[in-house]
Scaffold this active site. Structure first.
Site, PDB file in Angstrom:
ATOM      1  N   SER A  12      11.395  54.722  48.151  1.00 42.65           N
ATOM      2  CA  SER A  12      10.062  55.332  48.102  1.00 42.65           C
ATOM      3  C   SER A  12       9.162  54.510  47.183  1.00 42.65           C
ATOM      4  O   SER A  12       9.636  53.944  46.184  1.00 42.65           O
ATOM      5  CB  SER A  12      10.149  56.763  47.555  1.00 42.65           C
ATOM      6  OG  SER A  12       8.844  57.276  47.353  1.00 42.65           O
ATOM      7  N   TYR A  63      12.813  62.538  41.237  1.00 46.86           N
ATOM      8  CA  TYR A  63      12.839  61.906  42.568  1.00 46.86           C
ATOM      9  C   TYR A  63      12.522  60.414  42.460  1.00 46.86           C
ATOM     10  O   TYR A  63      13.207  59.565  43.045  1.00 46.86           O
ATOM     11  CB  TYR A  63      11.820  62.609  43.463  1.00 46.86           C
ATOM     12  CG  TYR A  63      11.584  61.943  44.798  1.00 46.86           C
ATOM     13  CD1 TYR A  63      12.442  62.166  45.873  1.00 46.86           C
ATOM     14  CD2 TYR A  63      10.493  61.098  44.998  1.00 46.86           C
ATOM     15  CE1 TYR A  63      12.222  61.562  47.104  1.00 46.86           C
ATOM     16  CE2 TYR A  63      10.257  60.497  46.216  1.00 46.86           C
ATOM     17  CZ  TYR A  63      11.128  60.729  47.271  1.00 46.86           C
ATOM     18  OH  TYR A  63      10.908  60.130  48.487  1.00 46.86           O
TER      19      TYR A  63
HETATM   20  P1  NAP Z   1      12.344  65.192  56.009  1.00 42.99           P
HETATM   21  O1  NAP Z   1      11.372  65.272  57.122  1.00 42.99           O
HETATM   22  O2  NAP Z   1      12.401  66.284  54.997  1.00 42.99           O
HETATM   23  O3  NAP Z   1      13.811  64.965  56.641  1.00 42.99           O
HETATM   24  C1  NAP Z   1      14.913  64.891  55.775  1.00 42.99           C
HETATM   25  C2  NAP Z   1      16.155  64.652  56.601  1.00 42.99           C
HETATM   26  O4  NAP Z   1      17.265  64.500  55.694  1.00 42.99           O
HETATM   27  C3  NAP Z   1      16.496  65.790  57.530  1.00 42.99           C
HETATM   28  O5  NAP Z   1      17.034  65.249  58.705  1.00 42.99           O
HETATM   29  C4  NAP Z   1      17.591  66.542  56.759  1.00 42.99           C
HETATM   30  O6  NAP Z   1      18.503  67.219  57.628  1.00 42.99           O
HETATM   31  C5  NAP Z   1      18.286  65.411  56.068  1.00 42.99           C
HETATM   32  N1  NAP Z   1      19.020  65.788  54.846  1.00 42.99           N
HETATM   33  C6  NAP Z   1      18.549  66.398  53.737  1.00 42.99           C
HETATM   34  N2  NAP Z   1      19.555  66.570  52.838  1.00 42.99           N
HETATM   35  C7  NAP Z   1      20.665  66.054  53.421  1.00 42.99           C
HETATM   36  C8  NAP Z   1      22.018  65.932  53.022  1.00 42.99           C
HETATM   37  N3  NAP Z   1      22.432  66.377  51.814  1.00 42.99           N
HETATM   38  N4  NAP Z   1      22.902  65.365  53.862  1.00 42.99           N
HETATM   39  C9  NAP Z   1      22.504  64.908  55.086  1.00 42.99           C
HETATM   40  N5  NAP Z   1      21.235  64.996  55.527  1.00 42.99           N
HETATM   41  C10 NAP Z   1      20.330  65.568  54.706  1.00 42.99           C
HETATM   42  O7  NAP Z   1      12.134  63.852  55.136  1.00 42.99           O
HETATM   43  P2  NAP Z   1      11.408  62.462  55.457  1.00 42.99           P
HETATM   44  O8  NAP Z   1      10.026  62.540  54.932  1.00 42.99           O
HETATM   45  O9  NAP Z   1      11.658  62.034  56.839  1.00 42.99           O
HETATM   46  O10 NAP Z   1      12.209  61.548  54.430  1.00 42.99           O
HETATM   47  C11 NAP Z   1      13.250  60.671  54.820  1.00 42.99           C
HETATM   48  C12 NAP Z   1      13.489  59.723  53.668  1.00 42.99           C
HETATM   49  O11 NAP Z   1      12.266  59.035  53.372  1.00 42.99           O
HETATM   50  C13 NAP Z   1      13.904  60.412  52.363  1.00 42.99           C
HETATM   51  O12 NAP Z   1      14.903  59.649  51.710  1.00 42.99           O
HETATM   52  C14 NAP Z   1      12.634  60.416  51.554  1.00 42.99           C
HETATM   53  O13 NAP Z   1      12.888  60.437  50.166  1.00 42.99           O
HETATM   54  C15 NAP Z   1      11.988  59.132  51.999  1.00 42.99           C
HETATM   55  N6  NAP Z   1      10.544  59.081  51.775  1.00 42.99           N
HETATM   56  C16 NAP Z   1       9.708  59.935  52.413  1.00 42.99           C
HETATM   57  C17 NAP Z   1       8.335  59.868  52.143  1.00 42.99           C
HETATM   58  C18 NAP Z   1       7.316  60.775  52.786  1.00 42.99           C
HETATM   59  O14 NAP Z   1       6.165  60.805  52.338  1.00 42.99           O
HETATM   60  N7  NAP Z   1       7.685  61.538  53.810  1.00 42.99           N
HETATM   61  C19 NAP Z   1       7.852  58.925  51.229  1.00 42.99           C
HETATM   62  C20 NAP Z   1       8.740  58.076  50.603  1.00 42.99           C
HETATM   63  C21 NAP Z   1      10.084  58.155  50.884  1.00 42.99           C
HETATM   64  P3  NAP Z   1      18.357  68.822  57.959  1.00 42.99           P
HETATM   65  O15 NAP Z   1      16.933  69.053  58.350  1.00 42.99           O
HETATM   66  O16 NAP Z   1      19.298  69.073  59.074  1.00 42.99           O
HETATM   67  O17 NAP Z   1      18.760  69.520  56.711  1.00 42.99           O
END
Ligand code: NAP
Length: 242
Positions: A137, A151
């Site tokens: 991130s 985080y």
């Molecule tokens: P999201 O929409 O909340 O999706 C999170 C995913 O991770 C879901 O598929 C969830 O599965 C899964 N997950 C959560 N805890 C888990 C665990 N303990 N074991 C296995 N799977 C797990 O998040 P996103 O925004 O796509 O984020 C994906 C990655 O990008 C993360 O690492 C996040 O930190 C990073 N990121 C996101 C942003 C942003 O602005 N969105 C920015 C920077 C970095 P379930 O739904 O089935 O629980």
């Protein structure tokens, strides 16, 4: 060439968008998720519609045995493993460090650091070729003061792991890189109690808007692909200039 890719947290958001682009390349995808089996099943159906192959498998990245089983099934089903997207991650509600409970910090570090390291370890043990992409991130650079410094630090750990693991695995022909998304419109913000966060803050980025999950996925696909054959140990910012 068909590639076989394992993506943690692919039931929605950036993980799902990456799975769909893998499908469009005709690749085979192991769709991991934690809780939402219906959403993971939808990802699988959409990967197949796009032209790829896929299966879904529940497994908490914090659980060593579950992660090992996920890798075993992926290799058994697809006959090998060309790529791992270490994507599963969580945020907690907005808080200063002074106000954080240890329980909250433990939850963030267990998923984002320990879970990511367990996935990376299994990849290092089982892969004989290919590419690992860690989803870090921009918070690792920015620190996320007043929101979630826990985080941000967890993603800093991922960046450090990217450097070290890339050096360990380069002699074996395995590349390890990270993407650092900025403000991306996904459900993660709602899970942190700020559903409007990406839209509210996106306008203040140099590009002037939040990013999409697909825009992050495009960078991940490039790092997974042979087009990035000389790229390892890199962190690619996908953050609109922020
Ligand atoms: P999201 O929409 O909340 O999706 C999170 C995913 O991770 C879901 O598929 C969830 O599965 C899964 N997950 C959560 N805890 C888990 C665990 N303990 N074991 C296995 N799977 C797990 O998040 P996103 O925004 O796509 O984020 C994906 C990655 O990008 C993360 O690492 C996040 O930190 C990073 N990121 C996101 C942003 C942003 O602005 N969105 C920015 C920077 C970095 P379930 O739904 O089935 O629980």
């Amino acid at each position: 060439m068909t590639k076989t890719i394992l993506i943690t947290g692919a039931s929605r958001g950036i993980g799902r968008a990456t799975a769909l682009l893998c499908g469009a390349e005709g690749w085979a995808v192991a769709v991991n998720y934690a809780r939402d089996g219906a959403a993971a099943a939808e990802t699988v159906a959409r990967v197949k519609e796009a032209g790829g192959d896929a299966f879904a498998m529940q497994g908490d990245v914090r659980d060593e045995a579950a992660v090992a089983a996920l890798f075993e099934r992926t290799v058994e089903t697809f006959g090998g493993l060309d790529g791992v997207v270490n994507n599963a991650g969580i945020v907690a509600p907005k808080s200063t460090v002074a106000e954080m409970s240890v329980e909250r910090m433990r939850g963030v570090f267990e998923t984002n650091v320990l879970g990511a390291y367990i996935v990376a370890r299994e990849a290092a043990r089982r892969m004989t070729r290919g590419s690992i992409v860690n989803v870090s991130s921009a918070a690792a650079r920015l620190g996320s003061a007043g929101e979630y410094v826990d985080y941000a630090g967890s993603k800093g750990a991922m960046d450090t792991m990217t450097t070290g693991l890339s050096n360990e695995l380069a002699p074996r022909g395995i590349r390890v890189n990270a993407v650092r998304p900025g403000l991306i419109a996904t459900d993660i913000h709602a899970s942190g109690g700020q559903p409007d966060r990406a839209d509210r803050l996106g306008g203040a980025t140099p590009i002037g808007r939040a990013g999409t999950a697909e825009e992050v996925a495009q960078a991940i696909i490039w790092l997974l692909s042979d087009k990035a054959s000389y790229v390892t140990g890199a962190t690619v910012d996908v953050s609109g200039g922020r």
